[in-house]
Structure formats: C-alpha cells, structure tokens
Design an enzyme around this catalytic site. Sequence first.
Site, short mmCIF file in Angstrom:
data_model
loop_
_atom_site.label_atom_id
_atom_site.label_comp_id
_atom_site.label_asym_id
_atom_site.label_seq_id
_atom_site.Cartn_x
_atom_site.Cartn_y
_atom_site.Cartn_z
N LYS A 195 62.02 -48.14 -4.17
CA LYS A 195 60.90 -47.20 -4.02
C LYS A 195 60.10 -47.37 -2.73
O LYS A 195 58.88 -47.24 -2.70
CB LYS A 195 59.97 -47.30 -5.23
CG LYS A 195 60.61 -46.82 -6.53
CD LYS A 195 59.74 -47.02 -7.73
CE LYS A 195 59.81 -48.42 -8.26
NZ LYS A 195 59.24 -48.56 -9.61
N ASP A 230 57.87 -51.68 -16.15
CA ASP A 230 57.04 -50.58 -16.62
C ASP A 230 57.70 -49.80 -17.76
O ASP A 230 57.02 -49.29 -18.66
CB ASP A 230 56.68 -49.63 -15.48
CG ASP A 230 57.90 -48.95 -14.86
OD1 ASP A 230 59.02 -49.47 -14.98
OD2 ASP A 230 57.72 -47.88 -14.25
#
Length: 424
Positions: A195, A230
């Site tokens: 990311k 997450d």
Amino acid sequence: MGKVTVAATVVCAAAVCAAAALVVRRRMKSTGRWARAVAILKEMEEKCGTPIGKLRQVADAMTVEMHAGLASEGGSKLKMLISYVDNLPTGDEKGLFYALDLGGTNFRVLRVQLGGREGRVVKQEFEEVSIPPHLMTGSSHELFDYIAAALAKFVATEGEGFHVSPGRQRELGFTFSFPVRQTSIASGDLIKWTKGFSIEDTVGEDVVGELTKAMERIGLDMRVAALVNDTIGTLAGGRYHNKDAIAAVILGTGTNAAYVERAHAIPKWHGLLPKSGEMVINMEWGNFRSSHLPLTEYDEALDTESLNPGEQIFEKIISGMYLGEIVRRVLCRMAEEANFFGDTVPPKLKIPFILRTPHMSAMHHDTSPDLRVVGKKLKDILEVLYPVDTVGEQLVLCWHFISCFEAIFFLTRKKQHEIKNSYL
C-alpha cells in the site's frame, strides 16, 4: 476448509459502461476525437468483463491457492498466515481498552469502555491521523516515533467515563494491516510493506517491538496485548455483535480477507491444537494472482512502475490505493489519443497518483445539474479549463466514466452472492 470456501470477487481495475457511449453518440458522427474516446472506453469495457463463468474460474484458482497456503509456508501466492487468535469476542468483555489501527495513509487511535453483555460499548472515542508521505518511505524509527507521539497525545485527553482498573497498565490492541509472520498473540515480524509503504529497516523486525520501543522513548506506559491484522480485527468486531460471523473482507486502501478455519485442517500448524478447535487465518489475498484475472494495459503499466512490481496484483486492481491512479491513466490516454481535454494534455494529468480515489468518489456522487463537483475537481486537481462549447458533454462523459468505474463494485457484489451460493 471443508464446507467453508471463500469465493473471490473480481472487481476489475478499470471499467466503463455503454452509457458513456450513448452520451457522445451525436458527437461521434461529426468529430473523430469523440469516436476515439468512446473506442478507448469500449475497449476497456471488453477487457474488464467479469461474467459469472470467469468469476467461478477465479474462485476455483483461489481455492487451490488457499489449500496450498495452509499446507506449507511459501507454497502459495496466498500466505494463509496463522494469527494465533483461537478465540473471538463473546460480548462479555469489561474494562477500558485502547486500539491503534495502522493500515494505510492514515492511522486511527481509539479507546473504548466495555460494560459486558448488558452494557456493551459504554463509551468510545477515536481520532484519525494522516501519515506524512515522507514517513512512508523513511526509517522505522521515524514512523513509530510519530505514531507513539500521536498515541500519547490521545491518551492525555482521557476524560470522564473511562476507567482503568486499579493496579492495571493500560492495554493496547495493535491492528497492523500489512503481512506479518506472527510468533505469538502479541508479536510478529514484518514480511513486507504494501500500500505504498517502503521502509527497509522494518522488514524482518517485530513490529510490536518497534512500537514498544517508541512508546518507551517518550515515557508512555502502555502494553501491547495483542497484534492483529485489520481484517482479523474486523472479524472480531463482527463476532462481538453476531456470534455467527466467520469471515471478514477489507476493501479500503488495500484489500484482504480472514476467516475461521478448523485447526486440524491446517497441515503447517505443528503446535498443540487449541481448545476451541479453531484458528483464525489471515489470507493476505491482496497478493493473489491468476491468469483468469482481467488485467488491462493500465493495470500492467501501474504494476511495472510500482514499488513492488509483480506483487499484490489482486490488490492493485480493486483497492482504494490504486483506483484513482488507474482512472488517471485512462484519462491520460484519452487526452493523448482523443484530445479529450483540448489540443494539449494537461501537465498535471501526467503526475502519478495525483487523482486519488476520494476525488473519484466525490465526482461519482455529483448530482448537480451542471456537474459542478466534477468540473471543480478537474479544475482544482488537474487544472483543466474547458472551452464553453465543449464543457457540458466533456463533463458528462467524465462523470459517466467515473460513475461506471465505481458501479462495477455493485455489479460484482451481486455476482459474488451467486457464486458463493453455488459453492457453499
């Protein structure tokens, strides 16, 4: 995995629909550039097609990779990481808990007072903090010092309604949304960054250790009680409210999935089987790749020019980190080959990642009659100024392009349900 099979939903990285062609059909007859613009969009639509048959092929390919990843380390594109989480929340939990969620260009700090099954969430507060771009490619020391400082500032604002049990140290749940090889419930070594992050001296290090040292440097008295991805955090939150929740999917800056697996169905697990008989698996499906994925020239170019070419292909074609950039690349081609923005290509349109996914989303949700938001975004971000006689149709085409790009999510969501029902 038995009867539980995770079916992948392929969300094409660049898609448009025939509506855009209808908007400019009148102009096509008299102006070659409009015909070329529509041809580019039509070509994309065809290359990004995701009929049910193709989605089933992708689901089958992912199932094979899941089995391989559970069998051995390094045996699959999917890491199928063992999380060491063998029990999920029940709703009976009580006390004050802190959480840190690091998973993209922003991170969140949160505190919550839980009151058990009767009180549930008594009170909660959170803050979101942006990460300066230079810290995403700097040093581990700088990044974790920045995070610890923000966490300490947040702890200092703790007020009424939050109560630490006497004699207990504040506990922190650390949600770290990057590939980690866990060694216990509260430790794990970073495998690689994704990311947009690229901090070499963190790779191979225990991220809990890095955060703990940063907190110690500023005198923050807090203990990391658990390290989770997450996606696992999302699954835990789902189980807190619904005892039947068994899987979670993230579609945000990146993408991932986690699910509850039967412990005896994990050949690479060599420890004692947990009493619960279950283990949460972090798939890390952003790294999935298959010949059945509908990759376009824009996807391939983006991957080649990325920080991690050849990796995270599935993530690059569906996640928020990249969607705006793919739209920019398509608009750039339209500007070069169809003079979409006039005789010259707007200089800023050539800047990678200048068009972000939130910008794309804002344009998609523009309901004003004159598409004021679309015009303003293109002007503010790309410094595009339209001639009066073309502004209307160009803005409408842009709006349809952006809208169709996002609408593919809803189309494939419907397809996902059809596939899942055929596999379960």
